[in-house]
Design a protein around this motif. Structure first.
Motif, PDB file in Angstrom:
ATOM      1  N   TYR A 309       1.822  -0.400 -13.039  1.00  0.00           N
ATOM      2  CA  TYR A 309       0.691  -1.417 -12.860  1.00  0.00           C
ATOM      3  C   TYR A 309      -0.092  -1.415 -14.067  1.00  0.00           C
ATOM      4  CZ  TYR A 309       1.071  -1.735  -7.618  1.00  0.00           C
ATOM      5  OH  TYR A 309       1.901  -2.365  -6.426  1.00  0.00           O
ATOM      6  N   ASP A 315      -3.128  -0.799  -5.874  1.00  0.00           N
ATOM      7  CA  ASP A 315      -1.485  -1.069  -5.341  1.00  0.00           C
ATOM      8  C   ASP A 315      -1.636  -1.669  -3.838  1.00  0.00           C
ATOM      9  OD1 ASP A 315       1.114  -0.533  -4.611  1.00  0.00           O
ATOM     10  OD2 ASP A 315       0.323   0.984  -3.396  1.00  0.00           O
ATOM     11  N   ALA A 316      -2.594  -1.065  -2.928  1.00  0.00           N
ATOM     12  CA  ALA A 316      -2.552  -1.611  -1.715  1.00  0.00           C
ATOM     13  C   ALA A 316      -3.149  -3.094  -1.751  1.00  0.00           C
ATOM     14  CB  ALA A 316      -3.653  -0.691  -0.790  1.00  0.00           C
ATOM     15  N   ARG A 319      -0.205  -5.440  -2.965  1.00  0.00           N
ATOM     16  CA  ARG A 319       0.777  -5.456  -2.305  1.00  0.00           C
ATOM     17  C   ARG A 319       0.396  -6.387  -0.810  1.00  0.00           C
ATOM     18  NH1 ARG A 319       3.074  -1.183  -0.079  1.00  0.00           N
ATOM     19  NH2 ARG A 319       1.820   0.499  -1.083  1.00  0.00           N
ATOM     20  N   GLY A 331       5.859   0.232  -2.086  1.00  0.00           N
ATOM     21  CA  GLY A 331       5.016   1.395  -3.046  1.00  0.00           C
ATOM     22  C   GLY A 331       6.054   2.327  -3.815  1.00  0.00           C
ATOM     23  N   ALA A 337       2.707   7.232  -6.277  1.00  0.00           N
ATOM     24  CA  ALA A 337       2.225   6.513  -5.351  1.00  0.00           C
ATOM     25  C   ALA A 337       0.881   5.885  -5.885  1.00  0.00           C
ATOM     26  CB  ALA A 337       2.009   7.239  -4.148  1.00  0.00           C
ATOM     27  N   GLY A 338       0.491   4.678  -5.614  1.00  0.00           N
ATOM     28  CA  GLY A 338      -0.564   3.857  -6.130  1.00  0.00           C
ATOM     29  C   GLY A 338      -0.465   3.480  -7.564  1.00  0.00           C
ATOM     30  N   PHE A 341       4.928  -0.095  -8.152  1.00  0.00           N
ATOM     31  CA  PHE A 341       5.599  -0.536  -6.921  1.00  0.00           C
ATOM     32  C   PHE A 341       7.046  -0.689  -7.434  1.00  0.00           C
ATOM     33  CE2 PHE A 341       4.776  -4.336  -9.418  1.00  0.00           C
ATOM     34  CZ  PHE A 341       5.909  -5.243  -9.034  1.00  0.00           C
TER      35      PHE A 341
END
Length: 392
Positions: A309, A315-316, A319, A331, A337-338, A341
């Motif tokens: 990103y 991220d959340a 998505r 993810g 993670a975060g 993606f």
């Protein structure tokens, strides 16, 4: 397609209407001659795809089961296995091998990079390994292995080459008759995969092929600590599907048979070029949005991309907003993670689907406050597609 959402995770992947129709066909008994004929044809199609005169096994299960079948049928307790890992799913071979008392060493690449071939060569020179695993493309990182370099390094030591094709089979060449490094004996011994990636049917099938060298390794082991995973129990059924060992997933075999019709009609060479074009196109498009792939273009898999990103993107939120537009991406795993993606661009995906995904990603980034140019992104995608003559 009947799909209401655009499933662009690294698997499962979109399913074509013809495959859904096959899946929904009337369920027949697993010894019904009509089903037996389909199963037999599907097995032969698998041999054709992988260009092997060995034995293939198409059974109920997942890619993880296929990994287990590859290991337990070739490497005995106390023998040594080397794992060449380019991410999370390569690493999975380690606990799997340990569960069977197999000595296992692992060469882990920095995520986004390939394992150094010199390190592979040095490691192989220090110890005798019964087999070496290679993940053709790792689902966690989007890194593709260099088979032309790795296979000769392994085969010159006498070790078996086990290729994990879960996110590569039916998108990249996995020709078990091909000789590597100018030596007719330097070939891939085992290819394993699952049904839900580039083959393009729902999850539920474990698919694995053994050449004659790998079959001899199984014979040499004698009794093994497995029952369902023992290929000797499945071999009579693969040679004559009217026989019984464990009930096959009848409707999934229908779907697989139809999918293999589609794969073989398109041809692996064309499919490989299409997937290369899709991968390059998606990465080129998303770069214009300030997203960078984890893997460099030289080592990127054609089937999926792990995209980092730009600063400030949650991220959340990204998505979730994208899913509201009907596009589902995955993810990232572990320490990423975060921060990234993963987007799949394989199997039954089309140019039109990926163009729509690019538009939707641009819309979401705009909603999150970023300045993006969707037309520039689409132009970058189209240029890569046109360079390879892809229209599908």
């Amino acid at each position: 397609m009947k799909n209401k959402e655009m499933l662009l995770v690294p698997g499962p992947t979109p399913v074509m209407d013809e495959i859904y129709d096959a899946l929904a066909s009337e369920t027949r008994g697993h010894t019904d001659p009509r089903f037996v004929a389909i199963y037999r044809n599907a097995i032969e199609q698998t041999k054709q795809l992988l260009q092997t005169d060995g034995e293939v096994f198409v059974v109920a299960g997942s890619g993880t089961l296929a990994m287990e079948m590859a290991i337990v049928n070739t490497v005995g307790k106390g023998e040594s296995l080397l794992v060449i890992s380019h991410g999370y799913f390569g690493d999975r071979f380690k606990p799997l091998a340990k569960a069977y008392g197999i000595e296992v060493d692992i060469l882990q690449a920095e995520w986004g990079k390939q394992v150094d071939p010199l390190l592979v060569e040095e490691t192989l020179a220090q110890k005798e390994y019964k087999a070496v695993t290679i993940t053709h493309a790792d689902t966690s990182t989007g890194v593709m292995s260099d088979l032309d370099t790795l296979v000769p390094l392994i085969k010159k030591t006498g070790a078996l080459v086990i290729l994990d094709g879960v996110v590569a089979t039916a998108a990249l060449e996995e020709n078990m008759s091909k000789s590597y490094g100018g030596n007719v004996d330097y070939k891939i011994d085992i290819v394993l995969t699952g049904s839900q990636k580039a083959i393009g049917i729902p999850p539920g099938l474990a698919i694995i092929a053994f050449n004659e060298t790998a079959l001899k390794a199984r014979d040499a082991l004698g009794d093994i600590a497995a029952y369902y995973c023992d290929i000797k129990n499945w071999l009579p059924i693969m040679r004559d599907p009217s026989k019984y060992f464990a009930t096959p997933p009848v409707n999934l075999i229908y779907a697989y048979h139809k999918a293999m019709d589609i794969v073989l009609e398109e041809g692996i060479q064309h499919r490989e070029q299409r997937h290369i074009a899709f991968g390059r196109g998606i990465r080129a498009a998303l770069r214009t949005f300030g997203m960078e792939p984890l893997a460099s273009e030289e080592v990127s898999a054609p089937t999926l991309s792990c995209m980092l990103y730009p600063e400030g993107v949650d991220d959340a939120a990204f998505r979730k907003l994208l899913s509201h537009k009907g596009v589902i991406v995955a993810g990232a795993l572990a320490h990423l993670a975060g921060k990234a993606f993963r987007i799949g661009h394989m199997g039954n995906t089309t140019v039109e689907m990926l163009e729509q995904a690019i538009r939707n990603i641009g819309e979401v980034l705009h909603e999150l406050g970023l300045e993006v140019n969707q037309e520039l992104a689409l132009q970058a995608f189209k240029e890569e597609i046109l360079m390879t003559g892809q229209t599908r």
